[in-house]
Motif scaffolding. Structure first.
Motif, PDB file in Angstrom:
ATOM      1  N   MET A   1      40.654  62.346  60.824  1.00  0.00           N
ATOM      2  CA  MET A   1      40.780  61.352  59.744  1.00  0.00           C
ATOM      3  C   MET A   1      41.447  61.997  58.527  1.00  0.00           C
ATOM      4  SD  MET A   1      37.062  59.458  59.960  1.00  0.00           S
ATOM      5  CE  MET A   1      37.468  58.286  58.673  1.00  0.00           C
ATOM      6  N   SER A   3      42.082  60.080  55.497  1.00  0.00           N
ATOM      7  CA  SER A   3      42.035  59.104  54.408  1.00  0.00           C
ATOM      8  C   SER A   3      41.547  59.717  53.107  1.00  0.00           C
ATOM      9  CB  SER A   3      41.129  57.927  54.796  1.00  0.00           C
ATOM     10  OG  SER A   3      39.810  58.374  55.065  1.00  0.00           O
ATOM     11  N   TYR A   4      40.852  60.865  53.179  1.00  0.00           N
ATOM     12  CA  TYR A   4      40.242  61.449  51.977  1.00  0.00           C
ATOM     13  C   TYR A   4      41.295  62.003  51.040  1.00  0.00           C
ATOM     14  CZ  TYR A   4      37.399  64.383  48.940  1.00  0.00           C
ATOM     15  OH  TYR A   4      36.815  64.955  47.841  1.00  0.00           O
ATOM     16  N   PRO A 169      35.773  67.370  53.369  1.00  0.00           N
ATOM     17  CA  PRO A 169      35.582  66.022  52.827  1.00  0.00           C
ATOM     18  C   PRO A 169      34.315  65.342  53.342  1.00  0.00           C
ATOM     19  CG  PRO A 169      37.259  65.998  54.527  1.00  0.00           C
ATOM     20  CD  PRO A 169      36.924  67.444  54.282  1.00  0.00           C
ATOM     21  N   TYR A 170      33.756  65.834  54.444  1.00  0.00           N
ATOM     22  CA  TYR A 170      32.569  65.235  55.057  1.00  0.00           C
ATOM     23  C   TYR A 170      32.789  63.756  55.367  1.00  0.00           C
ATOM     24  CZ  TYR A 170      30.230  69.586  53.720  1.00  0.00           C
ATOM     25  OH  TYR A 170      29.889  70.917  53.576  1.00  0.00           O
ATOM     26  N   GLU A 171      34.019  63.405  55.745  1.00  0.00           N
ATOM     27  CA  GLU A 171      34.286  62.048  56.226  1.00  0.00           C
ATOM     28  C   GLU A 171      33.553  61.801  57.538  1.00  0.00           C
ATOM     29  OE1 GLU A 171      38.487  60.329  55.235  1.00  0.00           O
ATOM     30  OE2 GLU A 171      38.753  62.343  55.994  1.00  0.00           O
TER      31      GLU A 171
END
Length: 282
Positions: A1, A3-4, A169-171
């Motif tokens: 991912m 997006s962050y 980011p820990y998404e």
């Protein structure tokens, strides 16, 4: 991912804690003439314009660095970090808070000819911003690669001295486990480096799992500091922030004892709290 974007959160209360600690660690390591290696596994853009649409959309910096920027009652341990912010903005010829450095921006202030820097970032836009920011930074190496694997590939460093910042980011929920496992592997390869792992307090059970993974490992000398704006909750959102620091400089515990009450008084409220504990002894 992918997006962050850290631009939304630049200069918030979590950045204040993370970057003030990073500043103190880098200040300590540069007291020796011997070179060191700085490794940043999730680097972001390097520098942030607080007037841009991302920072303005959330306004998180207003309850973070903006409340400390021009204070005259800073504890001594917080002064080096705030001086960096002040110097950056004065270079623009303004007394206003316009620029905020990410962790590479902090590290650049301490970088010397004998030191080397390795910055990892996956987001294509941020890695381009990072490359532009580092254009005239000798011995800085930017790679659009997974920072977890990138870290392990660089250990042990040739100069046998290293400061590592891991700021995921820990998404993905898996990041909590992956970050700790990666640092345990890094410690096995190079046990004398200083490792800083940032984490958000979103679900207490995830932080507890990280603590347990560390305390049941072979790692020694682990300091944990945490700053929570509000009490733990099951509702969505970050209530606090913390750092696990492996092999902290000997005076860091004392310095944080000065910093944390001040941050609580300036950035917190009646529901805020902090915790500072030597999670694993040397």
């Amino acid at each position: 991912m992918l997006s962050y974007r850290h631009a939304f959160h630049a200069g918030n209360f979590a950045d204040v804690l993370k970057h003030s600690v990073l500043t103190l660690v880098l200040e300590h390591v540069t007291k020796k003439e011997k070179g060191f290696t700085y490794i940043d596994t999730h680097s972001g853009a390097g520098m942030y314009q607080l007037a841009d649409e991302y920072a303005q959309k959330t306004g998180e910096y207003k309850n973070g660095i903006n409340k400390l920027f021009s204070n005259s009652d800073l504890p001594e341990a917080l002064v080096p970090y705030i001086d960096i912010i002040n110097e950056l903005n004065k270079q623009l010829g303004t007394e206003q808070l316009s620029l905020y450095p990410g962790s590479p921006g902090i590290a650049k202030k301490f970088s010397r000819r004998q030191d080397s820097t390795h910055l990892f970032e996956l987001h294509p836009t941020d890695v381009q911003h990072l490359t532009d920011f580092c254009q005239r930074w000798n011995k800085s190496h930017i790679k659009q690669l997974d920072g977890y694997q990138g870290l392990l590939s660089l250990l042990p460093p040739p100069n046998r001295r290293a400061v590592v910042l891991m700021d995921p980011p820990y998404e993905l929920k898996e990041d909590y486990t992956k970050a700790v496992k990666t640092l345990i592997k890094a410690y096995r390869k190079f046990a004398t480096g200083t490792y800083i792992l940032w984490y958000p307090v979103v679900k207490r059970e995830l932080v507890n799992q990280m603590q347990n993974a560390f305390t049941t490992s072979e790692i020694k000398n682990l300091l944990q500091v945490e700053f929570c704006l509000t009490a733990d909750t099951n509702e969505y959102g970050m209530t606090g922030t913390g750092l696990f620091i492996i092999n902290p400089p000997w005076q860091l515990n004392t310095q944080l004892s000065e910093i944390m009450p001040y941050l609580q008084s300036k950035l917190g409220n009646s529901s805020s709290s902090f915790n500072l504990v030597q999670l694993i002894e040397e």
